[in-house]
Design a protein around this motif. Structure first.
Motif, short mmCIF file in Angstrom:
data_model
loop_
_atom_site.label_atom_id
_atom_site.label_comp_id
_atom_site.label_asym_id
_atom_site.label_seq_id
_atom_site.Cartn_x
_atom_site.Cartn_y
_atom_site.Cartn_z
N LEU A 68 0.97 -1.26 0.11
CA LEU A 68 0.15 0.03 0.10
C LEU A 68 0.88 1.20 0.15
O LEU A 68 0.33 2.26 -0.49
N ALA A 69 1.96 1.23 0.57
CA ALA A 69 2.72 2.52 0.63
C ALA A 69 3.32 2.45 -0.68
O ALA A 69 3.62 3.67 -1.17
N ALA A 70 3.73 1.50 -1.35
CA ALA A 70 4.23 1.66 -2.71
C ALA A 70 3.07 1.94 -3.82
O ALA A 70 3.12 3.08 -4.63
N ARG A 71 1.91 1.60 -3.39
CA ARG A 71 0.73 2.00 -4.45
C ARG A 71 0.25 3.50 -4.07
O ARG A 71 0.26 4.03 -5.26
N TYR A 72 0.47 4.06 -2.97
CA TYR A 72 -0.04 5.32 -2.88
C TYR A 72 1.03 6.44 -2.82
O TYR A 72 0.69 7.61 -2.76
N GLN A 73 2.25 6.16 -2.75
CA GLN A 73 3.44 6.95 -2.84
C GLN A 73 3.09 8.19 -1.90
O GLN A 73 3.60 9.27 -2.39
N GLY A 74 2.71 7.96 -0.81
CA GLY A 74 2.83 9.03 0.34
C GLY A 74 1.29 9.87 0.29
O GLY A 74 1.14 10.68 1.04
N SER A 75 0.73 9.52 -0.81
CA SER A 75 -0.85 10.34 -0.58
C SER A 75 -1.60 9.81 0.34
O SER A 75 -2.47 10.28 0.76
N LEU A 76 -1.50 8.35 0.98
CA LEU A 76 -2.11 7.83 1.93
C LEU A 76 -0.97 6.91 2.86
O LEU A 76 -0.15 6.49 1.92
N PRO A 77 -1.13 6.81 4.05
CA PRO A 77 -0.17 6.01 4.75
C PRO A 77 -0.23 4.53 4.29
O PRO A 77 -1.23 3.86 3.90
N GLY A 78 0.94 3.94 4.28
CA GLY A 78 0.86 2.41 4.03
C GLY A 78 0.17 1.64 5.25
O GLY A 78 -0.37 0.49 4.86
N ALA A 79 0.44 1.99 6.30
CA ALA A 79 -0.10 1.13 7.47
C ALA A 79 -1.66 1.65 7.79
O ALA A 79 -2.29 2.65 7.70
N LEU A 80 -2.52 0.52 7.83
CA LEU A 80 -3.98 0.78 7.90
C LEU A 80 -4.40 1.19 9.29
O LEU A 80 -5.42 2.23 9.04
N GLU A 81 -3.47 1.29 10.06
CA GLU A 81 -3.85 1.82 11.39
C GLU A 81 -3.58 3.42 11.35
O GLU A 81 -3.91 4.22 12.45
N GLU A 82 -3.12 3.73 10.43
CA GLU A 82 -2.99 5.40 10.14
C GLU A 82 -3.82 5.89 9.15
O GLU A 82 -3.90 6.93 8.88
N ARG A 83 -4.71 5.06 8.72
CA ARG A 83 -5.72 5.43 7.62
C ARG A 83 -7.01 5.85 8.17
O ARG A 83 -7.69 4.99 8.94
N ALA A 84 -7.43 7.03 7.86
CA ALA A 84 -8.69 7.46 8.65
C ALA A 84 -9.96 7.29 7.48
O ALA A 84 -11.33 7.83 7.67
N ASP A 85 -9.72 6.73 6.39
CA ASP A 85 -10.67 6.86 5.31
C ASP A 85 -11.09 5.58 4.78
O ASP A 85 -12.08 5.42 4.15
N LEU A 86 -11.05 4.40 5.75
CA LEU A 86 -11.69 3.36 5.40
C LEU A 86 -12.96 2.75 6.47
O LEU A 86 -12.87 2.86 7.67
#
Ligand code: HEC
Length: 131
Positions: A68-86
């Protein structure tokens, strides 16, 4: 002896209480015990791939976080525990279908209520990280 309408009322009350605990009201903060339960489910079934940790150096130890870090390139965090959008729906989709190297999980392994608890945990952990 309770009459039949009393029994029906009691059963309806129980069903509503169960529904209310399974579906937290939209917009209200998740109950702390729901988030705590979600944390336990996340640790058990998801953290091996989605945890935070030595994945930051690009090592493949945490394949979910790294992918996920590779996919989002910094636009979203790689770690799910830092994602507020899910939200629960989104997480449920991935949990039931899998995605690339991510396996699908059956309801007997991770129930719909477990996914709701994971969503509550991720919302709480992401919020506690926002400065
Ligand atoms: C075996 C490792 C593995 C496990 C276990 C795993 N995942 Fe994943 N997950 C991944 C990978 C890798 C991706 C990226 C998939 C891709 O690139 O298609 C991913 C993607 C996701 C996504 C999509 C995020 C996005 O922005 O696209 C969600 C949500 C997700 N996982 C949730 C979970 C949850 C919740 C669990 C535990 C019930 C879990 N995963 C368990 C490896 C895993």
């Amino acid at each position: 002896m309770p009459t039949i309408p009393h029994l029906l009322l009691a059963a309806t009350g129980l069903a509503l209480a169960t529904l209310a605990s399974a579906l937290p009201a939209q917009g209200s903060p998740p109950a702390p015990d729901e988030a705590a339960r979600g944390k336990a489910v996340f640790r058990r079934h998801c953290a091996a791939c989605h945890g935070r940790g030595p994945g930051d150096d690009g090592s493949p130890h945490l394949p979910g976080t790294a992918a996920l870090a590779a996919r989002y390139q910094g636009s979203l965090p790689g770690a799910l525990e830092e994602r507020a959008d899910l939200d629960t729906e989104t997480i449920l989709y991935f949990v039931r279908h899998g995605s690339g190297p991510m396996p699908m999980f059956r309801k007997t392994e991770v129930s719909d209520a477990d996914v709701g608890a994971i969503a509550a945990y991720l919302a709480t952990s992401a919020a506690s990280r926002q400065k």
